[in-house]
Design a protein around this motif. Structure first.
Motif, short mmCIF file in Angstrom:
data_model
loop_
_atom_site.label_atom_id
_atom_site.label_comp_id
_atom_site.label_asym_id
_atom_site.label_seq_id
_atom_site.Cartn_x
_atom_site.Cartn_y
_atom_site.Cartn_z
N ARG A 60 2.35 6.76 -8.84
CA ARG A 60 1.93 5.36 -8.73
C ARG A 60 1.61 5.11 -7.27
N ARG A 61 0.36 4.75 -7.02
CA ARG A 61 -0.11 4.53 -5.65
C ARG A 61 -0.57 3.08 -5.52
N GLN A 62 -0.04 2.42 -4.52
CA GLN A 62 -0.50 1.06 -4.29
C GLN A 62 -0.90 0.87 -2.84
N LEU A 63 -1.99 0.14 -2.66
CA LEU A 63 -2.49 -0.17 -1.33
C LEU A 63 -1.82 -1.46 -0.89
N GLU A 70 1.06 3.54 -0.49
CA GLU A 70 2.42 3.97 -0.80
C GLU A 70 2.38 4.67 -2.15
N GLU A 71 2.93 5.90 -2.20
CA GLU A 71 2.93 6.68 -3.43
C GLU A 71 4.36 6.99 -3.84
N SER A 72 4.61 6.85 -5.15
CA SER A 72 5.88 7.25 -5.73
C SER A 72 5.56 8.17 -6.90
N MET A 73 6.15 9.38 -6.90
CA MET A 73 5.87 10.36 -7.95
C MET A 73 7.18 10.78 -8.61
N ALA A 90 5.56 9.02 -0.61
CA ALA A 90 4.63 9.33 0.47
C ALA A 90 3.96 8.05 0.96
N LEU A 91 3.56 8.08 2.22
CA LEU A 91 2.79 7.00 2.84
C LEU A 91 1.58 7.62 3.51
N LEU A 92 0.42 6.99 3.34
CA LEU A 92 -0.81 7.43 3.98
C LEU A 92 -1.47 6.21 4.60
N THR A 93 -1.88 6.32 5.84
CA THR A 93 -2.56 5.22 6.51
C THR A 93 -3.67 5.76 7.38
N TYR A 94 -4.62 4.88 7.68
CA TYR A 94 -5.62 5.18 8.68
C TYR A 94 -5.24 4.38 9.91
N ASN A 95 -4.97 5.05 11.02
CA ASN A 95 -4.58 4.40 12.27
C ASN A 95 -5.85 4.07 13.04
#
Length: 193
Positions: A60-63, A70-73, A90-95
Motif C-alpha cells: 500500500r503506497r500513499q503520496l 510511504e509504502e507498507s508491504m 519504505a519512504l521515497l521522496t524527491y529532494n
C-alpha cells in the motif's frame, strides 16, 4: 542593515521552500506509484544463482502531501503455507534542494535500516528509472555463510503502461562470495485497479 539582511534571508528561504514544494508536487514517479499493488518477490542467493520465489505480497503506497511516498508491504496471504509474517516499510521522496531521490526502508525479515540516495537529476528525468546508491550492511546468515558484508544499490523502474513496476536491490559481496555485483532481490509490482 541587520533588518535588511534578515528580510533578504527570509525572502530567499521562502523562495527556496516554495520552489521545492512546487518541484516535489510535480514528481511524476511519486504520483504514479501511489495505490495498492500486488507484489511478486524473488531472491537470488548469489551471483549466477537460480532465483527463489518468495511469497506474494501486497503493498500500500500513499503520496503524503504531494511530497513523499510511504509504502507498507505485508504477505498477500499471511496464513498461507509459504508465507512467513513480515512487515516492510519504505519512504521515497524527491529532494528539490539536492535535486535527487532519497529512499529508506526497514523490513522485519532483516531489521536493518537501509538508506539509498540518488545522484542529482535534471527535472526532465524525474519519471524514472531511478538509481540509488546505498552503503554497506551485514547479513548475519547468507547462504550458509555468517556475517557477510555487502555494498548495495537500488533501482526503481518507471511505472509501465501495463501498470507494472520493477524494483531491484543489487548487492556486491565484500567477503566470502565472489565480489561481483548481482541482483539479490526483485519486486515486480502490479497496480490494482
Amino acid at each position: 542593515m541587520i533588518e535588511n539582511l534578515a528580510s533578504l534571508a527570509l525572502a530567499v528561504a521562502a523562495s527556496v521552500v516554495a520552489a521545492g514544494a512546487h518541484a516535489q508536487d510535480a514528481s511524476p514517479l511519486l504520483e504514479s506509484m501511489a495505490g495498492t499493488w500486488d507484489v511478486q518477490q524473488r531472491m537470488w542467493p548469489g551471483p549466477g544463482a537460480v532465483a527463489v520465489e518468495l511469497p506474494r505480497a501486497v503493498a500500500r503506497r500513499q503520496l503524503l502531501d504531494g511530497k513523499y511516498l510511504e509504502e507498507s508491504m505485508e504477505p498477500a496471504t499471511p496464513d498461507g503455507p509459504l508465507s512467513a509474517a513480515f512487515h516492510r516499510h519504505a519512504l521515497l521522496t524527491y529532494n528539490p534542494v539536492a535535486k535527487r531521490y532519497e529512499y529508506t526502508s526497514l523490513d522485519s525479515r532483516a531489521p536493518q535500516l537501509m538508506t539509498e540516495i540518488g545522484a542529482p537529476l535534471p527535472a526532465s528525468s524525474r519519471g524514472g528509472p531511478v538509481g540509488l546508491q546505498g552503503g554497506r550492511f551485514l547479513a548475519p546468515d547468507w547462504g550458509g555463510s555468517r556475517n557477510v558484508s555487502f555494498r548495495y544499490r537500488l533501482t526503481i523502474g518507471p511505472v509501465q503502461p501495463d501498470g507494472t513496476q520493477t524494483v531491484q536491490l543489487h548487492l556486491t559481496p565484500e567477503t566470502v562470495l565472489p565480489k561481483k555485483e548481482f541482483v539479490a532481490f526483485e519486486y515486480v509490482y502490479t497496480k490494482r485497479p
